[in-house]
Design an enzyme around this catalytic site. Structure first.
Site, PDB file in Angstrom:
ATOM      1  N   LYS A 149       0.442 -11.335   2.210  1.00  0.00           N
ATOM      2  CA  LYS A 149       1.360 -10.245   1.887  1.00  0.00           C
ATOM      3  C   LYS A 149       1.120  -9.041   2.807  1.00  0.00           C
ATOM      4  CE  LYS A 149       0.041 -10.597  -2.448  1.00  0.00           C
ATOM      5  NZ  LYS A 149      -0.597 -11.918  -2.425  1.00  0.00           N
ATOM      6  N   ARG A 230     -11.703  -6.839   3.338  1.00  0.00           N
ATOM      7  CA  ARG A 230     -12.900  -6.886   2.520  1.00  0.00           C
ATOM      8  C   ARG A 230     -14.141  -6.703   3.369  1.00  0.00           C
ATOM      9  NH1 ARG A 230     -11.008  -5.294  -1.030  1.00  0.00           N
ATOM     10  NH2 ARG A 230     -10.725  -6.037  -3.139  1.00  0.00           N
ATOM     11  N   GLU A 259     -20.764  -1.115  -0.782  1.00  0.00           N
ATOM     12  CA  GLU A 259     -19.976   0.095  -1.054  1.00  0.00           C
ATOM     13  C   GLU A 259     -20.571   0.819  -2.239  1.00  0.00           C
ATOM     14  OE1 GLU A 259     -15.769  -0.688  -1.259  1.00  0.00           O
ATOM     15  OE2 GLU A 259     -15.807  -1.794   0.616  1.00  0.00           O
ATOM     16  N   HIS A 277     -12.824   3.038   1.567  1.00  0.00           N
ATOM     17  CA  HIS A 277     -12.017   2.074   0.783  1.00  0.00           C
ATOM     18  C   HIS A 277     -10.763   2.763   0.215  1.00  0.00           C
ATOM     19  CE1 HIS A 277     -12.393  -1.927  -1.596  1.00  0.00           C
ATOM     20  NE2 HIS A 277     -11.121  -1.604  -1.444  1.00  0.00           N
ATOM     21  N   ALA A 280      -5.796   1.231  -0.923  1.00  0.00           N
ATOM     22  CA  ALA A 280      -4.844   1.222  -2.039  1.00  0.00           C
ATOM     23  C   ALA A 280      -4.595   2.618  -2.585  1.00  0.00           C
ATOM     24  CB  ALA A 280      -5.392   0.338  -3.150  1.00  0.00           C
TER      25      ALA A 280
HETATM   26  N1  LIG Z   1      -8.615  -1.895   1.538  1.00  0.00           N
HETATM   27  C1  LIG Z   1      -8.004  -1.964   0.399  1.00  0.00           C
HETATM   28  O1  LIG Z   1      -8.009  -1.050  -0.390  1.00  0.00           O
HETATM   29  C2  LIG Z   1      -7.244  -3.210   0.045  1.00  0.00           C
HETATM   30  C3  LIG Z   1      -6.060  -3.107  -0.688  1.00  0.00           C
HETATM   31  C4  LIG Z   1      -5.377  -4.266  -1.021  1.00  0.00           C
HETATM   32  C5  LIG Z   1      -5.874  -5.496  -0.622  1.00  0.00           C
HETATM   33  N2  LIG Z   1      -7.026  -5.569   0.065  1.00  0.00           N
HETATM   34  C6  LIG Z   1      -7.558  -6.840   0.533  1.00  0.00           C
HETATM   35  O2  LIG Z   1      -6.738  -7.304   1.596  1.00  0.00           O
HETATM   36  C7  LIG Z   1      -6.843  -8.725   1.689  1.00  0.00           C
HETATM   37  C8  LIG Z   1      -5.472  -9.355   1.862  1.00  0.00           C
HETATM   38  O3  LIG Z   1      -4.687  -9.108   0.732  1.00  0.00           O
HETATM   39  P1  LIG Z   1      -3.238  -9.793   0.552  1.00  0.00           P
HETATM   40  O4  LIG Z   1      -2.625  -9.144  -0.627  1.00  0.00           O
HETATM   41  O5  LIG Z   1      -2.505  -9.820   1.827  1.00  0.00           O
HETATM   42  O6  LIG Z   1      -3.683 -11.257   0.169  1.00  0.00           O
HETATM   43  P2  LIG Z   1      -2.859 -12.591   0.359  1.00  0.00           P
HETATM   44  O7  LIG Z   1      -3.488 -13.588  -0.542  1.00  0.00           O
HETATM   45  O8  LIG Z   1      -1.400 -12.346   0.238  1.00  0.00           O
HETATM   46  O9  LIG Z   1      -3.172 -12.997   1.867  1.00  0.00           O
HETATM   47  C9  LIG Z   1      -4.406 -13.457   2.300  1.00  0.00           C
HETATM   48  C10 LIG Z   1      -4.139 -14.458   3.395  1.00  0.00           C
HETATM   49  O10 LIG Z   1      -5.383 -14.861   3.942  1.00  0.00           O
HETATM   50  C11 LIG Z   1      -5.256 -16.218   4.291  1.00  0.00           C
HETATM   51  N3  LIG Z   1      -6.572 -16.816   4.454  1.00  0.00           N
HETATM   52  C12 LIG Z   1      -7.410 -17.281   3.500  1.00  0.00           C
HETATM   53  N4  LIG Z   1      -8.521 -17.784   4.081  1.00  0.00           N
HETATM   54  C13 LIG Z   1      -8.368 -17.625   5.412  1.00  0.00           C
HETATM   55  C14 LIG Z   1      -9.176 -17.933   6.542  1.00  0.00           C
HETATM   56  N5  LIG Z   1     -10.354 -18.534   6.401  1.00  0.00           N
HETATM   57  N6  LIG Z   1      -8.703 -17.611   7.758  1.00  0.00           N
HETATM   58  C15 LIG Z   1      -7.509 -17.009   7.909  1.00  0.00           C
HETATM   59  N7  LIG Z   1      -6.686 -16.717   6.894  1.00  0.00           N
HETATM   60  C16 LIG Z   1      -7.126 -17.007   5.662  1.00  0.00           C
HETATM   61  C17 LIG Z   1      -4.451 -16.816   3.175  1.00  0.00           C
HETATM   62  O11 LIG Z   1      -3.825 -18.014   3.572  1.00  0.00           O
HETATM   63  C18 LIG Z   1      -3.444 -15.722   2.925  1.00  0.00           C
HETATM   64  O12 LIG Z   1      -2.246 -15.935   3.641  1.00  0.00           O
HETATM   65  C19 LIG Z   1      -7.576  -9.147   0.445  1.00  0.00           C
HETATM   66  O13 LIG Z   1      -8.929  -9.347   0.757  1.00  0.00           O
HETATM   67  C20 LIG Z   1      -7.464  -7.947  -0.469  1.00  0.00           C
HETATM   68  O14 LIG Z   1      -8.513  -7.889  -1.408  1.00  0.00           O
HETATM   69  C21 LIG Z   1      -7.718  -4.442   0.429  1.00  0.00           C
HETATM   70  O1  LIG Z   2      -8.379  -5.196  -3.663  1.00  0.00           O
HETATM   71  C1  LIG Z   2      -7.790  -4.131  -3.774  1.00  0.00           C
HETATM   72  O2  LIG Z   2      -6.765  -3.986  -4.451  1.00  0.00           O
HETATM   73  C2  LIG Z   2      -8.268  -2.979  -2.981  1.00  0.00           C
HETATM   74  O3  LIG Z   2      -9.476  -3.237  -2.420  1.00  0.00           O
HETATM   75  C3  LIG Z   2      -8.210  -1.671  -3.692  1.00  0.00           C
HETATM   76  O4  LIG Z   2      -9.364  -1.359  -4.396  1.00  0.00           O
HETATM   77  P1  LIG Z   2      -9.361  -0.034  -5.323  1.00  0.00           P
HETATM   78  O5  LIG Z   2      -8.459  -0.306  -6.463  1.00  0.00           O
HETATM   79  O6  LIG Z   2     -10.768   0.156  -5.752  1.00  0.00           O
HETATM   80  O7  LIG Z   2      -8.853   1.077  -4.486  1.00  0.00           O
END
Ligand SMILES: NC(=O)c1ccc[n+]([C@@H]2O[C@H](COP(=O)([O-])OP(=O)(O)OC[C@H]3O[C@@H](n4cnc5c(N)ncnc54)[C@H](O)[C@@H]3O)[C@@H](O)[C@H]2O)c1
Ligand SMILES: O=C(O)[C@H](O)COP(=O)(O)O
Length: 527
Positions: A149, A230, A259, A277, A280
């Site tokens: 996504k 992550r 963290e 972090h 979000a």
């Molecule tokens: N920094 C933040 O605050 C924050 C906010 C939201 C999400 N995230 C993190 O962002 C990441 C992605 O979120 P998303 O909503 O797009 O998830 P998602 O599940 O939609 O997408 C993850 C993608 O990674 C792919 N994937 C899995 N293993 C893999 C590998 N070994 N090599 C390559 N691709 C691989 C999957 O096929 C999938 O398409 C997650 O780790 C989520 O926790 C972080």
């Molecule tokens: O996985 C998530 O949704 C993000 O890492 C956001 O984390 P937070 O809710 O602690 O900001």
């Protein structure tokens, strides 16, 4: 009234939703010990990424029905422990997608134009234009690792910025990548070709330290790496070393192995941007995730299904609504066949027949297992832990379909093999939604399930029904309905009786003494 603990900062809109059905206590920054101490009081826990829901927390949460993560990542929750304990874990898979994608894009542009350092310098009363010469992203190659996504949104914006897009995601089809405008490549090619590498993958055993010394050695000396996914997918020590050796390279990191970030070589490097972090952390995302998760907690507390449970796949409200009557059928039959088979069950076969065969099997199979195990585990088994409990008990579960069996428009057949023998039951739904048991050990019958039931296997011969009736009468047990099923006249037959009263102790041995009775089973069902 149910009690919900909110242990991380959540938008008020979520608290308001929860307050419709529960007492909501907001207590943030709890130590692990404090959390373990108070969690036994709560039916639900709502959190973000700060609270660590360890096995100990889960085990202390004896009343917990649901853990709601107001965000995506559930790596701060021991999901297997929650599953084993029958606790639903839900998240908000899409609520903060745009926020995280925009943060990654902001990081990419900040790296290119040195925004944080330039800002700092002006604030220090300097006017240093030369030091902050940047680079354009236009026509550069963006390597997206993880085209889910967030990755696909980043890719879409990257494309409109005029970037060339490479992507690596072993679980995404070429068609999907084409749609997004990315060329799917292997990881080595992405590492060697990309000017910018942005990570959008979960942390799994496969992705831990995906960016390590070996990977970094394949990258361009001026590569820019962005991690808003992550912590732990980058080996931070290896990255720090690489950035020291390659001053034209850069990294922008929002997430870390530990963290809050503790002692780190990254802090002192000029070519690194660090944020705490914040992916979000937009007003919009926080409202989205709070609503999404609070609504799911509310629904589960009201006995309704959750739409984004991470540990009960397949039970979205749509699926649940459509399958609800069949789930009840499967549970009833599972419980019935467990009681008929008695003892330790080794194998359960679930066959979806007729029109039912076109449905998704998994929720129905889970319901059948739940019914089967509820004999032994009572309310400890639920849709969350049924499959895992069956596995741990060594029960082999076989799922089959046969659309050609059309005795009813859709029916469900269960066979249980156990230490005391083998039994099968079939059931169907009438057009008004009522359940009928339509077959027992291959004998056709047509009886509604009831709280108290008696089944016999006997020889089809005159007088036997009367004898059973009189015997039950002598024990003051009233018969609500009775049916006999046989394949041939005066051959073997089954008798199915629905009773108004529970069967007293000892009656079964009296029944089996009746001439012609081979076996008798008493069954209690929750109807
Ligand atoms: N920094 C933040 O605050 C924050 C906010 C939201 C999400 N995230 C993190 O962002 C990441 C992605 O979120 P998303 O909503 O797009 O998830 P998602 O599940 O939609 O997408 C993850 C993608 O990674 C792919 N994937 C899995 N293993 C893999 C590998 N070994 N090599 C390559 N691709 C691989 C999957 O096929 C999938 O398409 C997650 O780790 C989520 O926790 C972080
Ligand atoms: O996985 C998530 O949704 C993000 O890492 C956001 O984390 P937070 O809710 O602690 O900001």
């Amino acid at each position: 009234m149910a009690k919900v603990l909110v242990s991380d900062p959540i938008d008020q809109v979520g608290i308001d939703i929860l307050s419709q059905v529960a007492q909501v206590d907001v207590q943030t920054k709890l130590s692990p010990e404090e959390l373990i101490k108070i969690i036994p009081e709560y039916d639900a826990l709502m959190l973000r990424s700060q609270t660590k829901v360890t096995k100990e927390v889960v085990e202390a949460g004896t009343q917990l029905k649901i853990i709601g993560r107001a965000g995506v990542g559930v790596d701060n929750i021991d999901v297997p422990a929650a599953t084993r304990q029958g606790i639903v874990v839900v998240n908000s898979p899409e609520g903060n997608t745009i926020a995280a994608a925009e943060h990654a894009l902001a990081m990419m542009l900040s790296l290119s134009r040195h925004i944080p350092d330039a800002n700092q310098s002006v604030k220090e009363n300097k006017w240093d234009r030369k030091r902050f010469m940047g680079t354009e992203v236009y026509k550069k190659t963006l390597g997206v690792v993880g085209l889910g996504k967030i990755g696909s949104h980043v890719a879409g914006v990257g494309k409109s910025l005029g970037m060339k897009l490479l992507a690596y995601d072993p679980f995404i089809s070429k068609e999907r990548a084409d749609q997004i405008g990315c060329t799917l490549v292997d990881l080595d090619l992405l590492f060697s070709e990309a000017d910018y590498i942005t990570l959008h993958i979960p942390k799994t055993p496969d992705t831990t330290h995906l960016i390590n010394q070996e990977a970094l050695a394949k990258m361009k000396p001026n590569v820019r790496i962005i991690n808003c996914a992550r912590g732990g997918v980058i080996d931070e020590d290896a990255l720090a070393e690489f950035l020291q050796e390659h001053p034209d390279a850069g990294a922008a990191l929002d997430v870390f192995e530990q963290e809050p970030l503790g002692e780190s070589k990254l802090r002192g490097l000029p070519n690194v941007i660090l944020t705490p972090h914040l992916g979000a952390s937009t007003a919009e995302a926080q409202v989205n995730v709070a609503i999404d998760v609070a609504e799911q907690i509310r629904d589960v507390l009201l006995g309704l299904p959750a739409r984004s449970a991470v540990n009960i796949p397949g039970l979205t409200p749509d699926v649940m609504e459509k399958l609800r009557p069949y789930l009840q059928l499967a549970e009833t039959l599972g419980n019935l066949v467990a009681q008929l088979a008695g003892g330790r069950i080794e194998q359960l076969t679930v066959r979806l027949q007729g029109d039912l065969a076109a449905n998704e099997t998994q929720p129905i199979v889970v319901a059948a297992i739940k019914g089967l195990l509820s004999e032994a585990l009572r309310e400890r088994v639920n849709y969350v832990n049924a499959a895992i409990e069956a596995k741990e008990r060594g029960i082999r579960v076989i799922e089959t379909r046969d659309a050609s069996i059309r005795d009813y428009s859709g029916s469900l057949h269960l066979e249980a093999k156990g230490s005391m023998g083998e039994h099968s039951v079939t059931g169907a739904l009438l057009s008004n939604g009522e359940i009928r048991i339509t077959d027992l050990d291959e004998f056709p019958i047509n009886v509604p399930p009831s709280n108290y039931m008696l089944f016999t296997l006997h020889r089809d011969m005159p007088g036997i029904i009367g004898k059973i009736g009189s015997l039950l009468g002598s024990f003051n047990v009233n018969i609500a309905s009775m049916q006999v099923g046989r394949k041939i006249v005066r051959g073997d037959a089954v008798m199915a009786l629905s009773l108004d009263d529970p069967l007293p102790e000892g009656i079964l041995s009296e029944i089996t003494k009746v001439a012609g009775i081979r076996d008798a089973y008493t069954v209690k069902l929750s109807i």
